[in-house]
Design a protein around this motif. Structure first.
Motif, mmCIF file in Angstrom:
data_model
loop_
_atom_site.group_PDB
_atom_site.id
_atom_site.type_symbol
_atom_site.label_atom_id
_atom_site.label_comp_id
_atom_site.label_asym_id
_atom_site.label_seq_id
_atom_site.Cartn_x
_atom_site.Cartn_y
_atom_site.Cartn_z
ATOM 1 N N THR A 1 109.168 56.767 0.908
ATOM 2 C CA THR A 1 108.840 55.647 1.791
ATOM 3 C C THR A 1 107.328 55.420 1.813
ATOM 4 O O THR A 1 106.544 56.323 1.496
ATOM 5 C CB THR A 1 109.309 55.908 3.237
ATOM 6 N N THR A 2 106.946 54.226 2.210
ATOM 7 C CA THR A 2 105.517 53.922 2.320
ATOM 8 C C THR A 2 104.872 54.828 3.367
ATOM 9 O O THR A 2 103.719 55.229 3.201
ATOM 10 C CB THR A 2 105.275 52.441 2.687
ATOM 11 N N GLN A 3 105.607 55.165 4.418
ATOM 12 C CA GLN A 3 105.062 56.063 5.446
ATOM 13 C C GLN A 3 104.773 57.446 4.874
ATOM 14 O O GLN A 3 103.759 58.059 5.202
ATOM 15 C CB GLN A 3 106.020 56.179 6.628
ATOM 16 N N GLU A 4 105.655 57.939 4.027
ATOM 17 C CA GLU A 4 105.429 59.243 3.414
ATOM 18 C C GLU A 4 104.201 59.206 2.495
ATOM 19 O O GLU A 4 103.410 60.150 2.481
ATOM 20 C CB GLU A 4 106.657 59.679 2.613
ATOM 21 N N ILE A 5 104.050 58.121 1.763
ATOM 22 C CA ILE A 5 102.877 57.974 0.893
ATOM 23 C C ILE A 5 101.611 57.952 1.741
ATOM 24 O O ILE A 5 100.625 58.604 1.412
ATOM 25 C CB ILE A 5 102.990 56.711 0.014
ATOM 26 N N ARG A 6 101.633 57.218 2.847
ATOM 27 C CA ARG A 6 100.467 57.171 3.745
ATOM 28 C C ARG A 6 100.091 58.556 4.244
ATOM 29 O O ARG A 6 98.927 58.920 4.289
ATOM 30 C CB ARG A 6 100.739 56.246 4.927
ATOM 31 N N ARG A 7 101.093 59.338 4.641
ATOM 32 C CA ARG A 7 100.824 60.691 5.143
ATOM 33 C C ARG A 7 100.199 61.564 4.064
ATOM 34 O O ARG A 7 99.288 62.352 4.343
ATOM 35 C CB ARG A 7 102.110 61.337 5.660
ATOM 36 N N ILE A 8 100.682 61.441 2.845
ATOM 37 C CA ILE A 8 100.111 62.207 1.733
ATOM 38 C C ILE A 8 98.649 61.814 1.538
ATOM 39 O O ILE A 8 97.774 62.666 1.414
ATOM 40 C CB ILE A 8 100.920 61.982 0.434
ATOM 41 N N ILE A 9 98.387 60.507 1.530
ATOM 42 C CA ILE A 9 97.012 60.021 1.362
ATOM 43 C C ILE A 9 96.146 60.533 2.504
ATOM 44 O O ILE A 9 95.037 61.036 2.273
ATOM 45 C CB ILE A 9 96.968 58.487 1.299
ATOM 46 N N GLU A 10 96.616 60.405 3.728
ATOM 47 C CA GLU A 10 95.853 60.861 4.898
ATOM 48 C C GLU A 10 95.479 62.336 4.757
ATOM 49 O O GLU A 10 94.320 62.715 4.927
ATOM 50 C CB GLU A 10 96.669 60.663 6.180
ATOM 51 N N ASN A 11 96.456 63.176 4.463
ATOM 52 C CA ASN A 11 96.215 64.616 4.363
ATOM 53 C C ASN A 11 95.219 64.957 3.265
ATOM 54 O O ASN A 11 94.318 65.773 3.471
ATOM 55 C CB ASN A 11 97.529 65.364 4.124
ATOM 56 N N TYR B 1 91.075 55.672 7.253
ATOM 57 C CA TYR B 1 92.381 55.343 6.681
ATOM 58 C C TYR B 1 93.473 55.485 7.748
ATOM 59 O O TYR B 1 94.317 54.612 7.927
ATOM 60 C CB TYR B 1 92.696 56.254 5.483
ATOM 61 N N ILE B 2 93.408 56.577 8.507
ATOM 62 C CA ILE B 2 94.373 56.827 9.581
ATOM 63 C C ILE B 2 94.279 55.746 10.657
ATOM 64 O O ILE B 2 95.297 55.207 11.096
ATOM 65 C CB ILE B 2 94.173 58.230 10.183
ATOM 66 N N LEU B 3 93.058 55.450 11.080
ATOM 67 C CA LEU B 3 92.859 54.441 12.126
ATOM 68 C C LEU B 3 93.349 53.062 11.690
ATOM 69 O O LEU B 3 93.910 52.312 12.486
ATOM 70 C CB LEU B 3 91.385 54.374 12.533
ATOM 71 N N TYR B 4 93.129 52.725 10.428
ATOM 72 C CA TYR B 4 93.581 51.425 9.917
ATOM 73 C C TYR B 4 95.096 51.294 10.044
ATOM 74 O O TYR B 4 95.590 50.276 10.504
ATOM 75 C CB TYR B 4 93.153 51.252 8.446
ATOM 76 N N TRP B 5 95.814 52.317 9.675
ATOM 77 C CA TRP B 5 97.281 52.241 9.704
ATOM 78 C C TRP B 5 97.869 52.485 11.088
ATOM 79 O O TRP B 5 99.026 52.212 11.338
ATOM 80 C CB TRP B 5 97.884 53.205 8.691
ATOM 81 N N ALA B 6 97.039 52.967 12.017
ATOM 82 C CA ALA B 6 97.528 53.224 13.366
ATOM 83 C C ALA B 6 97.625 51.949 14.210
ATOM 84 O O ALA B 6 98.258 51.949 15.252
ATOM 85 C CB ALA B 6 96.604 54.219 14.060
ATOM 86 N N LYS B 7 96.989 50.864 13.738
ATOM 87 C CA LYS B 7 97.018 49.647 14.548
ATOM 88 C C LYS B 7 98.338 48.965 14.552
ATOM 89 O O LYS B 7 99.216 49.072 13.918
ATOM 90 C CB LYS B 7 95.983 48.602 14.171
#
Length: 83
Positions: free
Chosen positions: A54-64, A77-83
């Motif tokens: 999922t796109t959410q899983e990809i985001r988490r990988i990128i964040e970490n 990156y985290i703040l951008y996707w948290a909005k």
């Protein structure tokens, strides 16, 4: 490999989109884009992707991965996707 988007549809995995997102995080953080760090994060993401991720899983990988390479860019990156 296909990625499941938030709306349930599927799209072919596109490393260019991931790279642009990482680069934008550096820009938003006011950090100089570090090609080596960006390439390392991108490679780690590409190695972690599987069909149906999922796109959410990809985001988490990128964040970490990004937070470990450049905390300021990772935070942006985290703040951008948290909005």
């Amino acid at each position: 490999m296909e990625v499941r988007k938030c709306d349930g549809s599927f799209e072919e995995f596109n490393p260019t989109k991931v790279k642009k997102g990482i680069q934008e995080a550096y820009t938003m953080a006011g950090e100089k884009k570090n090609s080596e760090q960006i390439s390392e994060v991108l490679e780690e993401v590409c190695n972690s992707v599987y069909d149906g991720i999922t796109t959410q899983e990809i985001r988490r990988i990128i964040e970490n991965r990004l937070v470990k390479k450049n905390f300021k860019a990772g935070r942006q990156y985290i703040l951008y996707w948290a909005k």
